[in-house]
Design a protein around this motif. Structure first.
Motif, PDB file in Angstrom:
ATOM      1  N   ASP A 162      42.918  40.568  40.557  1.00 14.03           N
ATOM      2  CA  ASP A 162      42.408  39.555  41.458  1.00 14.03           C
ATOM      3  C   ASP A 162      42.138  39.932  42.845  1.00 14.03           C
ATOM      4  O   ASP A 162      43.042  40.398  43.630  1.00 14.03           O
ATOM      5  CB  ASP A 162      43.710  38.361  41.466  1.00 14.03           C
ATOM      6  N   TRP A 163      40.994  40.160  43.297  1.00  9.30           N
ATOM      7  CA  TRP A 163      40.341  40.623  44.482  1.00  9.30           C
ATOM      8  C   TRP A 163      41.145  39.766  45.690  1.00  9.30           C
ATOM      9  O   TRP A 163      41.099  40.488  46.608  1.00  9.30           O
ATOM     10  CB  TRP A 163      39.061  40.546  44.556  1.00  9.30           C
ATOM     11  N   ARG A 164      41.513  38.417  45.475  1.00 10.63           N
ATOM     12  CA  ARG A 164      42.024  37.843  46.584  1.00 10.63           C
ATOM     13  C   ARG A 164      43.196  38.510  47.203  1.00 10.63           C
ATOM     14  O   ARG A 164      43.777  38.066  48.156  1.00 10.63           O
ATOM     15  CB  ARG A 164      42.266  36.228  46.067  1.00 10.63           C
ATOM     16  N   THR A 165      43.917  38.988  46.157  1.00  9.39           N
ATOM     17  CA  THR A 165      45.417  39.548  46.643  1.00  9.39           C
ATOM     18  C   THR A 165      45.516  41.100  46.606  1.00  9.39           C
ATOM     19  O   THR A 165      46.631  41.420  47.012  1.00  9.39           O
ATOM     20  CB  THR A 165      46.572  38.990  45.508  1.00  9.39           C
ATOM     21  N   ASP A 166      44.688  41.546  45.975  1.00 12.85           N
ATOM     22  CA  ASP A 166      44.779  43.172  46.014  1.00 12.85           C
ATOM     23  C   ASP A 166      43.882  44.051  47.175  1.00 12.85           C
ATOM     24  O   ASP A 166      42.752  43.684  47.097  1.00 12.85           O
ATOM     25  CB  ASP A 166      44.026  43.734  44.475  1.00 12.85           C
ATOM     26  N   PRO A 167      44.472  44.827  48.108  1.00 10.00           N
ATOM     27  CA  PRO A 167      43.886  45.282  48.980  1.00 10.00           C
ATOM     28  C   PRO A 167      42.975  46.387  48.479  1.00 10.00           C
ATOM     29  O   PRO A 167      41.778  46.709  49.060  1.00 10.00           O
ATOM     30  CB  PRO A 167      44.806  45.984  49.838  1.00 10.00           C
ATOM     31  N   LYS A 168      42.990  46.946  47.254  1.00 10.65           N
ATOM     32  CA  LYS A 168      41.800  48.009  46.814  1.00 10.65           C
ATOM     33  C   LYS A 168      40.573  47.230  46.597  1.00 10.65           C
ATOM     34  O   LYS A 168      39.609  47.944  46.418  1.00 10.65           O
ATOM     35  CB  LYS A 168      42.395  48.664  45.725  1.00 10.65           C
ATOM     36  N   TRP A 169      40.586  45.942  46.489  1.00  8.94           N
ATOM     37  CA  TRP A 169      39.362  45.305  46.175  1.00  8.94           C
ATOM     38  C   TRP A 169      38.706  44.551  47.484  1.00  8.94           C
ATOM     39  O   TRP A 169      37.907  44.526  47.972  1.00  8.94           O
ATOM     40  CB  TRP A 169      39.568  44.026  45.230  1.00  8.94           C
ATOM     41  N   LEU A 170      40.001  43.952  48.272  1.00 12.62           N
ATOM     42  CA  LEU A 170      39.601  43.305  49.605  1.00 12.62           C
ATOM     43  C   LEU A 170      38.929  44.190  50.622  1.00 12.62           C
ATOM     44  O   LEU A 170      37.820  43.926  51.323  1.00 12.62           O
ATOM     45  CB  LEU A 170      40.996  42.707  50.247  1.00 12.62           C
ATOM     46  N   TRP A 171      39.096  45.426  50.830  1.00 14.62           N
ATOM     47  CA  TRP A 171      38.654  46.200  51.712  1.00 14.62           C
ATOM     48  C   TRP A 171      37.252  46.600  51.521  1.00 14.62           C
ATOM     49  O   TRP A 171      36.421  46.722  52.238  1.00 14.62           O
ATOM     50  CB  TRP A 171      39.267  47.654  51.684  1.00 14.62           C
ATOM     51  N   ARG A 172      36.775  46.343  49.896  1.00 14.66           N
ATOM     52  CA  ARG A 172      35.437  46.628  49.789  1.00 14.66           C
ATOM     53  C   ARG A 172      34.476  45.274  50.220  1.00 14.66           C
ATOM     54  O   ARG A 172      33.410  45.525  50.107  1.00 14.66           O
ATOM     55  CB  ARG A 172      35.317  46.643  48.063  1.00 14.66           C
ATOM     56  N   LEU A 173      34.968  44.242  50.487  1.00 24.07           N
ATOM     57  CA  LEU A 173      34.437  43.016  51.074  1.00 24.07           C
ATOM     58  C   LEU A 173      34.453  43.004  52.472  1.00 24.07           C
ATOM     59  O   LEU A 173      34.059  42.004  53.207  1.00 24.07           O
ATOM     60  CB  LEU A 173      35.168  41.907  50.627  1.00 24.07           C
ATOM     61  N   ASP A 213      29.915  32.806  50.676  1.00 24.78           N
ATOM     62  CA  ASP A 213      31.169  32.546  51.338  1.00 24.78           C
ATOM     63  C   ASP A 213      32.321  32.644  50.151  1.00 24.78           C
ATOM     64  O   ASP A 213      31.839  32.200  48.912  1.00 24.78           O
ATOM     65  CB  ASP A 213      31.011  30.914  51.187  1.00 24.78           C
ATOM     66  N   LYS A 214      33.494  33.051  50.282  1.00 22.42           N
ATOM     67  CA  LYS A 214      34.502  33.460  49.310  1.00 22.42           C
ATOM     68  C   LYS A 214      35.773  32.793  49.661  1.00 22.42           C
ATOM     69  O   LYS A 214      36.871  32.776  48.864  1.00 22.42           O
ATOM     70  CB  LYS A 214      34.258  35.049  49.230  1.00 22.42           C
ATOM     71  N   ALA A 215      36.042  32.428  51.035  1.00 20.87           N
ATOM     72  CA  ALA A 215      37.342  31.970  51.357  1.00 20.87           C
ATOM     73  C   ALA A 215      37.120  31.079  52.591  1.00 20.87           C
ATOM     74  O   ALA A 215      36.086  31.152  53.303  1.00 20.87           O
ATOM     75  CB  ALA A 215      38.217  33.077  51.470  1.00 20.87           C
ATOM     76  N   PRO A 216      38.180  30.187  53.149  1.00 21.65           N
ATOM     77  CA  PRO A 216      37.964  29.569  54.262  1.00 21.65           C
ATOM     78  C   PRO A 216      37.655  30.573  55.455  1.00 21.65           C
ATOM     79  O   PRO A 216      38.534  31.715  55.544  1.00 21.65           O
ATOM     80  CB  PRO A 216      39.349  28.931  54.453  1.00 21.65           C
ATOM     81  N   ASP A 217      36.591  30.163  56.131  1.00 18.70           N
ATOM     82  CA  ASP A 217      36.376  31.222  57.254  1.00 18.70           C
ATOM     83  C   ASP A 217      35.954  32.596  56.793  1.00 18.70           C
ATOM     84  O   ASP A 217      35.789  33.459  57.816  1.00 18.70           O
ATOM     85  CB  ASP A 217      37.343  31.080  58.244  1.00 18.70           C
ATOM     86  N   ASN A 218      35.780  32.610  55.675  1.00 21.20           N
ATOM     87  CA  ASN A 218      35.637  34.183  55.008  1.00 21.20           C
ATOM     88  C   ASN A 218      36.463  35.215  55.525  1.00 21.20           C
ATOM     89  O   ASN A 218      36.276  36.121  55.962  1.00 21.20           O
ATOM     90  CB  ASN A 218      34.127  34.464  55.354  1.00 21.20           C
ATOM     91  N   ARG A 219      37.794  34.861  55.486  1.00 20.31           N
ATOM     92  CA  ARG A 219      39.058  35.729  55.761  1.00 20.31           C
ATOM     93  C   ARG A 219      40.059  35.606  54.906  1.00 20.31           C
ATOM     94  O   ARG A 219      40.438  34.431  54.612  1.00 20.31           O
ATOM     95  CB  ARG A 219      39.271  35.457  57.299  1.00 20.31           C
ATOM     96  N   ILE A 220      40.683  36.548  54.548  1.00 22.66           N
ATOM     97  CA  ILE A 220      42.184  36.864  54.017  1.00 22.66           C
ATOM     98  C   ILE A 220      42.751  37.334  54.502  1.00 22.66           C
ATOM     99  O   ILE A 220      42.748  38.765  54.423  1.00 22.66           O
ATOM    100  CB  ILE A 220      41.739  37.004  52.400  1.00 22.66           C
ATOM    101  N   GLY A 221      43.824  37.194  55.418  1.00 25.03           N
ATOM    102  CA  GLY A 221      44.679  37.778  55.882  1.00 25.03           C
ATOM    103  C   GLY A 221      44.079  38.626  57.032  1.00 25.03           C
ATOM    104  O   GLY A 221      43.103  38.051  57.876  1.00 25.03           O
ATOM    105  N   GLU A 222      43.996  40.297  57.080  1.00 28.72           N
ATOM    106  CA  GLU A 222      43.471  40.825  57.978  1.00 28.72           C
ATOM    107  C   GLU A 222      42.029  41.184  57.610  1.00 28.72           C
ATOM    108  O   GLU A 222      41.195  42.012  58.372  1.00 28.72           O
ATOM    109  CB  GLU A 222      44.147  42.297  58.169  1.00 28.72           C
ATOM    110  N   TYR A 223      41.657  40.660  56.409  1.00 27.20           N
ATOM    111  CA  TYR A 223      40.218  41.084  55.955  1.00 27.20           C
ATOM    112  C   TYR A 223      39.206  40.179  56.212  1.00 27.20           C
ATOM    113  O   TYR A 223      39.310  39.015  55.769  1.00 27.20           O
ATOM    114  CB  TYR A 223      40.471  41.184  54.236  1.00 27.20           C
ATOM    115  N   GLY A 224      38.252  40.389  56.948  1.00 26.90           N
ATOM    116  CA  GLY A 224      37.036  39.633  57.053  1.00 26.90           C
ATOM    117  C   GLY A 224      36.120  39.702  56.064  1.00 26.90           C
ATOM    118  O   GLY A 224      35.733  40.869  55.780  1.00 26.90           O
TER     119      GLY A 224
END
Length: 352
Positions: A162-173, A213-224
């Motif tokens: 799940d890219w929404r919770t895994d940093p190894k995917w989130l950084w790619r976004l 668009d993928k999340a509110p304000d296109n941000r999850i935690g520290e990841y824009g």
């Protein structure tokens, strides 16, 4: 051949498995800035020597060649140090963050006269190699039109996690975390797949990039979440052929698939490569009249890993080289500028 592996992430595990299977290759050292990580990696693959800096490994020096599997931004400084030490290098893709740094690496390796290769892994696909041979043999005549795609679905499917919770995917976004999106991640692969298979250089590029668009304000935690998810580009090839290349992470039903279609004035070739394997089809000769496609046996080919070992042993440079990867990086850099300017840009060798 005594091999040092620089970097111990996921892809470094693949390097260890591949090189360990080659007769005469001894993985003698591993390097990572994290002591626990390099220790675990070295223990897993029974590597006797482990280092927490490249400087320490170079001071030791008891190795013949290096697999550079560090993060993208680390490729340039580490490879330049290895070239200065006279060590042949197989570097992961992309060669560098931009064309300028990639060119510096290619210039340095050529000036030093050392073997240099970039691990464009889809060169290992026998169907692609056979397609190129058919093009070069004139079996489809003069190439007129090329179509290529690289499709993934990890923004839709949880097959890879799940890219929404895994940093190894989130950084790619996230551009703020060093990602240039799908263009930077797989763009070099599909451009190489298309140009190598068609046996043509890229002359001009026009590209459009899109982040959805993928999340509110296109941000999850520290990841824009602002890195591109899809791209589409048109290419002019060196012989005047036209190309259409696109890639997306939204392609439901495609976990990881590359497709290439090459059409000439005497026939056509199609290559498909995915997790199930590879397939090569051709419509040539009399079959052109009734649009009949036949599946061909592409045989097997040596991997990049084997060819790097052979090159180091013989001292004869092999492809894909740093120079080739630098030219692909130029196209990627120009693709970003093309999107910003909404303009077609020249990618041939005399481009400034």
């Amino acid at each position: 051949m005594r091999l040092l592996i620089l970097g111990t992430g996921w892809m470094a595990q693949e390097h260890a498995r591949r090189f360990s299977a080659i007769e005469g290759v001894d993985i003698v050292g591993a390097v990572d800035v994290d002591p626990a990580r390099v220790g675990e990696y070295a223990d897993s693959f029974k590597i006797a020597n482990r280092f927490t800096s490249l400087e320490a490994a170079l001071e030791w020096g008891a190795f013949d060649a290096v697999a550079n599997v560090t993060p993208d931004r680390i490729h340039h400084p580490t490879t330049m140090a290895l070239i200065a030490a006279g060590k042949p290098v197989l570097c992961e893709k992309p060669l560098a963050e931009n064309f300028g740094k990639a060119t510096e690496m290619a210039d340095a390796a050529e000036a030093a006269g050392i073997v240099n290769m970039v691990n464009l892994t889809y060169r290992n696909v026998a169907a692609l190699q056979k397609a190129r041979q058919m093009v070069q043999a004139g079996e489809i005549g003069t190439v007129r039109h090329v179509e290529a795609s690289y499709l993934q679905s990890w923004l839709v499917s949880k097959f890879w996690g799940d890219w929404r919770t895994d940093p190894k995917w989130l950084w790619r976004l996230s551009r703020g975390h060093g990602s240039n999106g799908v263009l930077g991640d797989v763009g070099i692969h599909i451009l190489d797949f298309a140009s190598y298979g068609a046996a043509l250089d890229i002359d001009h590029v026009f590209c459009r990039l899109r982040a959805f668009d993928k999340a509110p304000d296109n941000r999850i935690g520290e990841y824009g979440l602002d890195a591109n998810d899809s791209f589409a580009m048109t290419l002019d090839f060196s012989n005047g052929a036209f190309g259409v290349v696109h890639a997306s992470r939204w392609a439901s039903g495609h976990l990881n698939e590359l497709r290439l279609r090459i059409y000439g004035d005497k026939g056509g070739i199609e290559v498909v490569h995915n997790l199930d394997g590879s397939a090569l089809k051709a419509c040539v000769g009399e079959n052109v009249e009734n649009a009949k496609w036949e599946e061909l046996d592409a045989g097997t080919v040596a991997t990049n890993y084997q060819r790097f070992v052979d090159a180091v042993r013989t001292g004869v440079q092999a492809e894909p080289s740093f120079r080739h990867a630098a030219e692909l990086q130029k196209v990627l850099d120009l693709a970003v500028v093309s999107d910003e300017k909404r303009a077609e840009l020249r990618a041939s060798a005399d481009t400034q």
